[in-house]
Design a protein around this motif. Sequence first.
Motif, PDB file in Angstrom:
ATOM      1  N   ALA A 191      27.849  45.231  21.992  1.00 24.93           N
ATOM      2  CA  ALA A 191      29.005  45.211  23.002  1.00 24.93           C
ATOM      3  C   ALA A 191      28.143  44.674  24.390  1.00 24.93           C
ATOM      4  O   ALA A 191      26.980  45.388  24.718  1.00 24.93           O
ATOM      5  CB  ALA A 191      29.456  46.560  23.305  1.00 24.93           C
ATOM      6  N   LEU A 192      28.920  43.824  25.209  1.00 29.51           N
ATOM      7  CA  LEU A 192      28.482  43.141  26.335  1.00 29.51           C
ATOM      8  C   LEU A 192      29.116  43.869  27.467  1.00 29.51           C
ATOM      9  O   LEU A 192      29.963  44.481  27.507  1.00 29.51           O
ATOM     10  CB  LEU A 192      28.412  41.748  26.184  1.00 29.51           C
ATOM     11  N   ALA A 193      28.641  43.329  28.815  1.00 30.38           N
ATOM     12  CA  ALA A 193      29.360  43.824  29.970  1.00 30.38           C
ATOM     13  C   ALA A 193      29.471  42.207  30.591  1.00 30.38           C
ATOM     14  O   ALA A 193      28.749  41.480  30.236  1.00 30.38           O
ATOM     15  CB  ALA A 193      28.503  44.626  30.732  1.00 30.38           C
ATOM     16  N   ILE A 194      30.528  42.088  31.393  1.00 30.05           N
ATOM     17  CA  ILE A 194      30.523  40.950  32.285  1.00 30.05           C
ATOM     18  C   ILE A 194      30.815  41.435  34.093  1.00 30.05           C
ATOM     19  O   ILE A 194      31.157  42.739  34.125  1.00 30.05           O
ATOM     20  CB  ILE A 194      31.853  40.259  32.101  1.00 30.05           C
ATOM     21  N   ALA A 195      30.014  40.715  34.736  1.00 26.17           N
ATOM     22  CA  ALA A 195      29.958  41.252  36.059  1.00 26.17           C
ATOM     23  C   ALA A 195      29.981  40.094  37.234  1.00 26.17           C
ATOM     24  O   ALA A 195      29.735  39.070  36.763  1.00 26.17           O
ATOM     25  CB  ALA A 195      28.845  41.975  36.240  1.00 26.17           C
ATOM     26  N   THR A 196      30.737  40.242  38.386  1.00 27.14           N
ATOM     27  CA  THR A 196      30.795  39.415  39.257  1.00 27.14           C
ATOM     28  C   THR A 196      30.113  40.217  40.592  1.00 27.14           C
ATOM     29  O   THR A 196      29.554  41.324  40.448  1.00 27.14           O
ATOM     30  CB  THR A 196      32.126  38.971  39.910  1.00 27.14           C
ATOM     31  N   PRO A 197      29.714  39.443  41.816  1.00 26.47           N
ATOM     32  CA  PRO A 197      29.314  40.066  42.820  1.00 26.47           C
ATOM     33  C   PRO A 197      29.997  41.545  43.222  1.00 26.47           C
ATOM     34  O   PRO A 197      29.508  42.111  43.991  1.00 26.47           O
ATOM     35  CB  PRO A 197      29.166  39.252  44.014  1.00 26.47           C
ATOM     36  N   HIS A 198      31.357  41.402  42.721  1.00 26.12           N
ATOM     37  CA  HIS A 198      32.159  42.655  43.503  1.00 26.12           C
ATOM     38  C   HIS A 198      32.612  43.390  42.153  1.00 26.12           C
ATOM     39  O   HIS A 198      32.943  44.745  42.334  1.00 26.12           O
ATOM     40  CB  HIS A 198      33.368  42.104  44.250  1.00 26.12           C
ATOM     41  N   TYR A 199      32.773  43.120  40.867  1.00 23.35           N
ATOM     42  CA  TYR A 199      33.277  43.909  39.859  1.00 23.35           C
ATOM     43  C   TYR A 199      32.447  43.957  38.565  1.00 23.35           C
ATOM     44  O   TYR A 199      31.441  43.258  38.344  1.00 23.35           O
ATOM     45  CB  TYR A 199      34.774  43.385  39.387  1.00 23.35           C
ATOM     46  N   PHE A 200      32.615  45.064  37.702  1.00 25.58           N
ATOM     47  CA  PHE A 200      31.787  45.090  36.665  1.00 25.58           C
ATOM     48  C   PHE A 200      32.825  45.879  35.668  1.00 25.58           C
ATOM     49  O   PHE A 200      33.703  46.596  35.736  1.00 25.58           O
ATOM     50  CB  PHE A 200      30.649  45.908  36.953  1.00 25.58           C
TER      51      PHE A 200
END
Length: 873
Positions: free
Chosen positions: A825-834
């Motif tokens: 299981a992975l995650a995705i992230a942006t500078p503002h969201y996770f």
Amino acid sequence: MDSKLQHYIQRTPGYFWSLEDGGEVIAGSNGGGTIVYTPLLLQTLEFILPHGWPPLGALLLAFAATNANSNVTDLLSHVRASCSRMAKGNRTEPAYIKEAEPLLHLLQKLPAHYRTGTARMQLMQVLFCKSHNRLGVERISHWLPMLRQTGLQATPMPGGPEDEQRDLFFRRVDKDFQCLSLLAQKFRNEAGILDALSGLPEIKEEPELPELPVAGNAAPPTDWLEALLQHPETFQAGALLQHLWAGLSVPVLFSLPEEQPAGGAADLTNKGSFDRMLLSEYANDDMVLLSRLANNEVLYLHPEASHASDDAEYTVLIDVSLKNWGNCRVLGYALALAIAKHPRVKDAIHIQAVGLHNFPVAYGNVEEVITGMRRLDTGLHAAAGISGYLASQPDNKKQQLLFISSEEAAGHIEVQKVISDHYHRFVCWIMVTATGQVSVYRKVQKSRKLLQQMTLPLDILWQKKLPAKPVAPRPVAPLSEEQVSAAATYPILCPADNNIKKLLGKLGDYWIVTGTKQLFHACDYKDKRGWEWMPYKIPDNSSLFDLCVNEQGDKILLCFAAQGKKVGLLNLRTGNCDMLDFPEWQLSSHPQFFHIAHTFYYIKGDGCWTIQPGPQPAIHRRHAEADMVQHYNDYEKYLTELGDTFNKVGAKPWMKKLKSLYINTEGQLVLNDSHVLVLNHRGVIKWLQVSAERKRSAVDAIYYENENLFVFPDGSNVEVSNKGFVILKMVKPDIEELYDVIAPSQQIANKMEYLKKYSDNGRIDSSLSEIVHLIGDKPRVVSTFSSLLKAEAYIMQFSKTNIVLEAVKVQSHQDVYIPLVIDTALAIATPHYFAGNEYYLPYNHKSVVVRDSADLYKRTVNYFTSQIIRHGA
């Protein structure tokens, strides 16, 4: 496990060694006694790794020969008996056994100094550096991390025909003893071994440099507790003392007769159980008795504990065996100090540490406390240490023993037997856990009674920082432009890697230098969180490392490069790195740098160099003190303990050699034509093996290997980071207005009842089950709307709930970070969201956590691929 590694550590039926205590101990077969502890064997294998590894059986026989109570004669007899039992036809006892015997007896007679500590590992290195049948470093370089994870838990040789078993046995005997027999021809006497060990030239002794006066007028603290709190090595124990003094209740504190009257009015109380209610209360009529009960006026008998004997002699035994290292050991020392230095205790109390051995612990000043806490024991339990101490003490009725240990360690059958045999000498048992729970048991006749339980808030107590000493201000160099850009820190943690060059720090605060000379920080372990990459450049060619805290409270990483003989002192708060020349450095039998308090040290022979990290970095030479080698050995043991507590099983396989990337006809990213990024029906993001039907390409990216970059036709690109993730970067986003309704972090005790009370008769459109999780310690996205007007209308529904919500415009043009770990299981992230697996959520994150991974996936990854297909296909 590698099949060749499996073969290297496999146990052959009938051979001389076996595993005991869950693989922690390597012992002789059929009760042949301890040969070596597995952690020490692994430490030695790491030490001799640059010269290759000898056959495992040969190394174990060398360990057996150099033990204080050598059992090598019994082991050789066992091998000979097995050879006789398995002999058949022309196959008899190999001549190598007799030829190897002189070397093993020679090792038994070496001076004790060469058979202990680091000198023993150097002896193994000298013996086997060019031995027969050794394995080359290229072949075994990746084996050591596997052994640290799994130990020697290889399965025994599989059963088979008797002839096959016989051949396997004799092949192992030939390989091990042929190695030793050839070494016996090379080292024929003690002088030959000692000459090989003393191959490095000694440094001529120089006059000891005078100590420089410390700048400033700050006098050292005179108060004992204050001194403990100011020293980093005793801070953890000192921080617990006042809480223990306030709450701890043990019989030794009841030593003042005037504070514990026996009998009289002090034995009466208005609280208690009915079986202790005074009989005279039943003389009242029913209504009066009920009234007295209701008003807490009924009297109960509550005999107070009798005070301790005035002439009792108290001894505190602290269990410092292997199972009590870490937090349990710190708690044990803190409890012993709290008892011995309690303001109500008038007589001196003796403290004794027990493990495989026993040794007294002095506590008169901070230096004595540090000396006691540095001494570690390698015993699996404390039975031998307790027996040894009691055997050296007369059976004295005045002597009262208090035993401090953990439930697990104290429950060992041998420890229980020792305590049972000397039960009359114990008065109190204190059990601790690594989480800070303390249970006090008191001896009542022939049983134990739980007297008290308390839990110490370790996280809070150990968060206190040492007061910084006043020093002259020093200008701090800012981060370079390259460092600042790199430190525009990643909104995602990096996956753990097995390629660890050096592990430093302390429990729960790990600093990792990887084989690629990158620095990571990990605040957690046991696979709970990933690693935080630190944007600092480690000096080139660095091979030795150590970490300490300077007098200003900053962590300083020492990096030493043997090529050029330079020492780098990297400040992990500012990023500033001071470089010092160390021309006098030579390879030593104690090769590691280590630290005491705020200073680094390096020792070679009788010489000792101090490396002062600041505020004025400098290297000075002086004469090595008598206990400096002991400090070095203690620190090596500490690093071994630290490595044991750090769980490296969490390292997952990465996709590291990326050569191709394309978007398939279903709009999914495919890497190396082998793994596809998917969002499954449960909302879990994974890199999975790509099936044949998903290998149809819609848009291909060009790979620029020198820049680790995949570029699509429209200019959008995917950057490949060597830290374990990729970054999606879009250049032509379509303009699309979206607004997130965000619930900032807020704490409300009973979430359901709170929302039911203020839900305006159920007029809130979203169900309570969808909203209740949003009231917590993380900012989360409640919902997403296509216009600001709709978002504000949604927020108005909660105007009576006092729940704070806010509308924020979504920025579609953001970099997207995705780990490169496969089949998990992975995650995705942006500078503002996770969104996704919180293993990757940064420790001090400022991201808004999106509850539904699918929502963030669609607006980032799917948006990225759809824009490329729309503009670049």
